[in-house]
Structure formats: structure tokens, C-alpha cells
Design a protein around this motif. Structure first.
Motif, mmCIF file in Angstrom:
data_model
loop_
_atom_site.group_PDB
_atom_site.id
_atom_site.type_symbol
_atom_site.label_atom_id
_atom_site.label_comp_id
_atom_site.label_asym_id
_atom_site.label_seq_id
_atom_site.Cartn_x
_atom_site.Cartn_y
_atom_site.Cartn_z
ATOM 1 N N LEU A 9 0.709 -1.288 0.237
ATOM 2 C CA LEU A 9 -0.386 0.329 -0.093
ATOM 3 C C LEU A 9 0.831 1.509 -0.185
ATOM 4 N N LYS A 10 1.972 1.497 0.927
ATOM 5 C CA LYS A 10 3.243 2.625 0.858
ATOM 6 C C LYS A 10 3.366 2.357 -0.670
ATOM 7 N N ASP A 11 3.599 1.493 -1.222
ATOM 8 C CA ASP A 11 4.854 1.218 -2.626
ATOM 9 C C ASP A 11 3.449 2.612 -3.347
ATOM 10 N N THR A 12 2.266 1.792 -3.566
ATOM 11 C CA THR A 12 1.331 2.056 -4.168
ATOM 12 C C THR A 12 0.860 3.631 -4.065
ATOM 13 N N THR A 13 0.964 4.086 -2.804
ATOM 14 C CA THR A 13 0.483 5.827 -2.736
ATOM 15 C C THR A 13 1.788 6.520 -2.723
ATOM 16 N N ALA A 14 3.555 5.806 -3.004
ATOM 17 C CA ALA A 14 4.490 6.499 -3.548
ATOM 18 C C ALA A 14 4.372 6.393 -4.831
ATOM 19 N N GLU A 15 4.081 5.578 -5.578
ATOM 20 C CA GLU A 15 4.390 5.752 -7.103
ATOM 21 C C GLU A 15 3.093 6.714 -7.472
ATOM 22 N N THR A 16 2.117 6.345 -7.283
ATOM 23 C CA THR A 16 1.140 7.324 -6.967
ATOM 24 C C THR A 16 1.494 8.937 -6.971
ATOM 25 N N ASP A 17 1.922 9.094 -5.599
ATOM 26 C CA ASP A 17 2.808 10.506 -5.868
ATOM 27 C C ASP A 17 3.772 11.303 -6.731
ATOM 28 N N ILE A 18 4.298 9.688 -7.425
ATOM 29 C CA ILE A 18 5.238 9.954 -8.394
ATOM 30 C C ILE A 18 5.315 10.597 -9.236
ATOM 31 N N LEU A 19 3.412 10.240 -9.701
ATOM 32 C CA LEU A 19 3.060 10.172 -11.402
ATOM 33 C C LEU A 19 2.382 11.197 -11.318
ATOM 34 N N ILE A 20 1.732 11.320 -10.249
ATOM 35 C CA ILE A 20 0.869 13.081 -10.090
ATOM 36 C C ILE A 20 1.988 13.973 -10.402
ATOM 37 N N GLY A 21 3.197 14.531 -9.849
ATOM 38 C CA GLY A 21 3.670 14.875 -9.921
ATOM 39 C C GLY A 21 4.460 15.356 -11.209
ATOM 40 N N SER A 22 4.977 13.945 -11.618
ATOM 41 C CA SER A 22 5.243 14.196 -13.162
ATOM 42 C C SER A 22 4.347 14.178 -14.466
ATOM 43 N N ARG A 23 2.904 14.089 -13.575
ATOM 44 C CA ARG A 23 1.551 15.183 -15.111
ATOM 45 C C ARG A 23 1.975 16.403 -14.524
ATOM 46 N N ILE A 24 2.370 17.110 -13.333
ATOM 47 C CA ILE A 24 2.151 18.125 -12.784
ATOM 48 C C ILE A 24 3.035 19.209 -14.138
ATOM 49 N N ARG A 25 4.483 18.644 -13.649
ATOM 50 C CA ARG A 25 5.418 18.528 -14.217
ATOM 51 C C ARG A 25 5.152 18.678 -15.720
ATOM 52 N N HIS A 26 4.904 17.803 -16.713
ATOM 53 C CA HIS A 26 4.618 17.252 -18.009
ATOM 54 C C HIS A 26 3.536 19.074 -18.322
ATOM 55 N N PHE A 27 2.465 19.074 -17.477
ATOM 56 C CA PHE A 27 1.676 20.322 -18.061
ATOM 57 C C PHE A 27 2.275 21.356 -17.655
ATOM 58 N N ARG A 28 2.613 22.064 -16.555
ATOM 59 C CA ARG A 28 3.582 23.149 -16.285
ATOM 60 C C ARG A 28 4.737 23.341 -17.493
ATOM 61 N N GLN A 29 5.666 22.780 -18.048
ATOM 62 C CA GLN A 29 6.707 22.596 -18.905
ATOM 63 C C GLN A 29 5.507 22.631 -20.846
ATOM 64 N N ALA A 30 4.414 22.077 -20.408
ATOM 65 C CA ALA A 30 3.643 22.213 -21.537
ATOM 66 C C ALA A 30 3.316 23.921 -21.849
ATOM 67 N N HIS A 31 3.401 24.579 -20.391
ATOM 68 C CA HIS A 31 2.766 25.952 -20.689
ATOM 69 C C HIS A 31 3.074 26.817 -20.260
ATOM 70 N N GLY A 32 4.928 26.216 -20.895
ATOM 71 C CA GLY A 32 6.335 27.208 -20.723
ATOM 72 C C GLY A 32 6.831 28.143 -19.371
ATOM 73 N N LEU A 33 6.130 27.486 -18.421
ATOM 74 C CA LEU A 33 6.516 28.236 -17.042
ATOM 75 C C LEU A 33 7.550 27.371 -16.217
#
Length: 110
Positions: free
Chosen positions: A6-30
Motif C-alpha cells: 500500500l505504501k509503495d502504491t501511494t508513493a508511486e501514485t504521488d510520483i505519477l501525479i507530480g510527473s503529470r503536473i511537471r508535464h503540464f507546467r512545461q507544456a505551458h512554458g512555466l
């Protein structure tokens, strides 16, 4: 399921969410600094969000999405079957793909 997985899944989820935010931030040139400033956190905090080292609160996620012109579903929808991406999310995805293609063309032309 044991607590370790469960902890591994939670940590992996946090990493994936952070990655998505990074993706959209970079797509917006910020930069991380730009987005952090817009939502009232430090650059270091934004960096930790994007790496999945710190969990993003709901209120921070909402502010991030408003700043990037996307919906929370664009960030977390991948975890739910049948979730649709918003038009803004689709445009950000296309923008990121075009930037990547342009970068590759410039690399080849150089």
C-alpha cells in the motif's frame, strides 16, 4: 494487501501525479519558480511535488490546475477508468508533443 505494498502504491501514485503536473507546467512554458510563485509555495516545495517527495494537498492541486488552465481530472484522471481529459488538457498534451517534435527537428538540423 499488506501495508508495504500500500505504501509503495501511494508513493508511486504521488510520483505519477507530480510527473503529470511537471508535464503540464512545461507544456505551458512555466518554470517551477513561476508555478510555485503563482500558488504561493517555494520553488523547493514545487520541486518536491513534481518528484513525488511531498504529497500535494487538494487545495494546492486546485490552485495548480487553475494556474495551468486544466482540471484536476487532467492530472488524476489516469487513475480512473473512462475518465476524460479536458479540452485544455488535450491542448497541453498536443503542445508538449509539438514542442518535442520541434526540438527533435532542431537537433537534426543542427
Amino acid at each position: 494487501m499488506n501495508r508495504g505494498s500500500l505504501k509503495d502504491t501511494t508513493a508511486e501514485t504521488d510520483i505519477l501525479i507530480g510527473s503529470r503536473i511537471r508535464h503540464f507546467r512545461q507544456a505551458h512554458g512555466l518554470s517551477q519558480t513561476d508555478l510555485a510563485s503563482a500558488i504561493g509555495v517555494t520553488f523547493q516545495q514545487m520541486q518536491k511535488y513534481e518528484k513525488g517527495q511531498n504529497r500535494i494537498s487538494t487545495s494546492a492541486l486546485i490552485l495548480i490546475c487553475k494556474t495551468l488552465g486544466i482540471t484536476p481530472n487532467d492530472v488524476i484522471g489516469q487513475f480512473f477508468e473512462g475518465a476524460e481529459v479536458s479540452v485544455a488538457g488535450q491542448l497541453a498534451e498536443e503542445n508538449a508533443a509539438l514542442k518535442s517534435t520541434l526540438s527533435e527537428i532542431r537537433r537534426i538540423a543542427a
